[in-house]
Design an enzyme around this catalytic site. Sequence first.
Site, PDB file in Angstrom:
ATOM      1  N   GLU A  83      -3.355  83.751 -13.973  1.00  0.00           N
ATOM      2  CA  GLU A  83      -3.300  84.038 -15.420  1.00  0.00           C
ATOM      3  C   GLU A  83      -3.591  85.490 -15.793  1.00  0.00           C
ATOM      4  O   GLU A  83      -4.406  85.756 -16.677  1.00  0.00           O
ATOM      5  CB  GLU A  83      -4.275  83.116 -16.164  1.00  0.00           C
ATOM      6  CG  GLU A  83      -4.008  81.645 -15.910  1.00  0.00           C
ATOM      7  CD  GLU A  83      -4.990  80.711 -16.632  1.00  0.00           C
ATOM      8  OE1 GLU A  83      -5.972  81.194 -17.213  1.00  0.00           O
ATOM      9  OE2 GLU A  83      -4.753  79.487 -16.615  1.00  0.00           O
ATOM     10  N   ASN A 102      -0.069  82.783 -10.112  1.00  0.00           N
ATOM     11  CA  ASN A 102      -0.048  81.500 -10.822  1.00  0.00           C
ATOM     12  C   ASN A 102      -0.318  81.723 -12.314  1.00  0.00           C
ATOM     13  O   ASN A 102      -1.224  82.466 -12.676  1.00  0.00           O
ATOM     14  CB  ASN A 102      -1.193  80.642 -10.218  1.00  0.00           C
ATOM     15  CG  ASN A 102      -1.128  79.180 -10.591  1.00  0.00           C
ATOM     16  OD1 ASN A 102      -0.078  78.553 -10.464  1.00  0.00           O
ATOM     17  ND2 ASN A 102      -2.249  78.620 -11.031  1.00  0.00           N
ATOM     18  N   HIS A 105       1.246  73.154 -17.808  1.00  0.00           N
ATOM     19  CA  HIS A 105       0.471  72.281 -18.708  1.00  0.00           C
ATOM     20  C   HIS A 105       1.303  72.209 -19.982  1.00  0.00           C
ATOM     21  O   HIS A 105       1.244  73.098 -20.825  1.00  0.00           O
ATOM     22  CB  HIS A 105      -0.901  72.902 -19.007  1.00  0.00           C
ATOM     23  CG  HIS A 105      -1.753  73.018 -17.786  1.00  0.00           C
ATOM     24  ND1 HIS A 105      -2.258  71.911 -17.138  1.00  0.00           N
ATOM     25  CD2 HIS A 105      -2.180  74.097 -17.078  1.00  0.00           C
ATOM     26  CE1 HIS A 105      -2.973  72.309 -16.097  1.00  0.00           C
ATOM     27  NE2 HIS A 105      -2.932  73.630 -16.028  1.00  0.00           N
ATOM     28  N   GLU A 120       0.213  72.853 -11.501  1.00  0.00           N
ATOM     29  CA  GLU A 120      -0.850  72.175 -12.268  1.00  0.00           C
ATOM     30  C   GLU A 120      -0.252  71.261 -13.329  1.00  0.00           C
ATOM     31  O   GLU A 120      -0.766  71.166 -14.453  1.00  0.00           O
ATOM     32  CB  GLU A 120      -1.765  73.206 -12.960  1.00  0.00           C
ATOM     33  CG  GLU A 120      -2.339  74.250 -12.038  1.00  0.00           C
ATOM     34  CD  GLU A 120      -3.354  75.187 -12.712  1.00  0.00           C
ATOM     35  OE1 GLU A 120      -3.775  74.911 -13.849  1.00  0.00           O
ATOM     36  OE2 GLU A 120      -3.711  76.185 -12.077  1.00  0.00           O
ATOM     37  N   ASP A 128       0.821  68.756 -16.050  1.00  0.00           N
ATOM     38  CA  ASP A 128       0.479  67.569 -16.831  1.00  0.00           C
ATOM     39  C   ASP A 128       1.279  67.624 -18.126  1.00  0.00           C
ATOM     40  O   ASP A 128       1.699  68.694 -18.567  1.00  0.00           O
ATOM     41  CB  ASP A 128      -1.028  67.380 -17.068  1.00  0.00           C
ATOM     42  CG  ASP A 128      -1.788  68.619 -17.493  1.00  0.00           C
ATOM     43  OD1 ASP A 128      -1.186  69.505 -18.136  1.00  0.00           O
ATOM     44  OD2 ASP A 128      -2.991  68.700 -17.192  1.00  0.00           O
TER      45      ASP A 128
HETATM   46  C1  XIL Z   1      -9.623  73.666 -15.640  1.00  0.00           C
HETATM   47  C2  XIL Z   1     -10.324  72.424 -15.091  1.00  0.00           C
HETATM   48  O1  XIL Z   1      -9.413  71.356 -15.093  1.00  0.00           O
HETATM   49  C3  XIL Z   1     -11.529  72.096 -15.926  1.00  0.00           C
HETATM   50  O2  XIL Z   1     -12.275  71.038 -15.349  1.00  0.00           O
HETATM   51  C4  XIL Z   1     -12.426  73.335 -16.073  1.00  0.00           C
HETATM   52  O3  XIL Z   1     -13.483  73.039 -16.961  1.00  0.00           O
HETATM   53  C5  XIL Z   1     -11.635  74.504 -16.604  1.00  0.00           C
HETATM   54  O4  XIL Z   1     -10.517  74.743 -15.771  1.00  0.00           O
HETATM   55  N1  XIL Z   1      -5.505  76.668 -15.605  1.00  0.00           N
HETATM   56  C6  XIL Z   1      -6.076  76.723 -14.372  1.00  0.00           C
HETATM   57  C7  XIL Z   1      -7.079  75.706 -13.970  1.00  0.00           C
HETATM   58  O5  XIL Z   1      -5.667  77.555 -13.551  1.00  0.00           O
HETATM   59  O6  XIL Z   1      -8.016  76.217 -13.068  1.00  0.00           O
HETATM   60  C8  XIL Z   1      -7.766  75.125 -15.182  1.00  0.00           C
HETATM   61  O7  XIL Z   1      -8.609  74.059 -14.745  1.00  0.00           O
HETATM   62  C9  XIL Z   1      -6.743  74.626 -16.178  1.00  0.00           C
HETATM   63  C10 XIL Z   1      -5.876  75.762 -16.656  1.00  0.00           C
END
Ligand code: XIL
Length: 362
Positions: free
Chosen positions: A162, A213, A250, A280, A282
Amino acid sequence: MKYIYFLFIVMVLLTSCASELTTSASGNSSAESTETLRNIASQKGIYIGSAVADTPLFSKTEPYSNIFVKEFNMMVAENEMKFEYLQTSSNVFYWFIADRMVNVALANNMQIRGHALLWHNQSGWASSVNNPAALSNILSNHIFTVMRRYSNKIAYWDVVNEAIEVNNSMVNSSNFYDHLRKSFWWTNLGSNYVEYAFQLARAADPTAKLFYNDYGIERYNNNPKAFYAYQLVSNLKAKGLIDGVGFQMHIDTNFKPFENGFELNLKRYSDIGVEIQITEMDVRIPVPANSTLYSLQANTYREVLSIALSNSNFTAIVFWGFTDKYSWIPDFFSGFGDALLFNTSYQKKPSYDAVMEVLKNK
Ligand code: XIL
């Protein structure tokens, strides 16, 4: 006598039919029991993974770990390999939890994604260091120590997570350097901090595949963030410092992979020869949800994955958890939830069936 002979033949025929029936019935049921996401994915030559959390993974009362190892062949730690978990204070490393998660993956023939070496969040004590030379050493020590401990075990690393942040005051600049996140890393190390992290990672473990990422980089048209992320990756690729791009994904059901140019976006990455992974995923929906929302959600999973699978540089899809019982969504997106493939009682959802279906159709 003839009659008895005839009866005998009939009986032999019936027995052989019956035994054929049992064989084919048991054949079917064994095909069903091996029909898991990981089996189908590995037949198609891709990895399918999930983020997992240490607590449920080691719970003795939940089906969490059984389902995880049965359905997936790639693991990422949801939190446990982030800076604040691994390096709890200056040069003090805490390996117990990360090690035992790695061991679960290796014992079950899974690949591992290491997440993440440099991020602006969850960096613990390092984020309050305000001294360029000190922070440069901290990053180097962290990357070398962590990657070397897991070399030969962790094949894929999110080296930087990020780093692009679209900054309105620089909206006219098309140079990605102007859109790097102004985190403590940037303040101390300057705009080469991303490249520096990749150089360290290359040196620490030359066999690891190094990834950039990010989230919100899926769209192709009119999307500055996606464009700057692509520029950043191309720049690193030209220098031989990167192997892949991770699309976090996400998303919600408003993301329309076909209309939003997802395919073209993946193509520009495969055109420059980088590996592509969804890291990641969802698909959040408003809760309480209903069957219409579950099928819309399934459709989003289906469309995203079918486009990804059509790109030959696409190598893995990883979900950010697999059961709605353990998901970050309700805590971070108020009013949303139910974003994954299994419900809170570990039952398969329409989204599971959709993922299975596209995998089979590849
Ligand atoms: C999130 C986790 O799911 C949570 O449990 C934590 O509190 C915060 O981080 N992008 C990412 C992940 O790269 O590491 C993040 O994970 C979600 C967004």
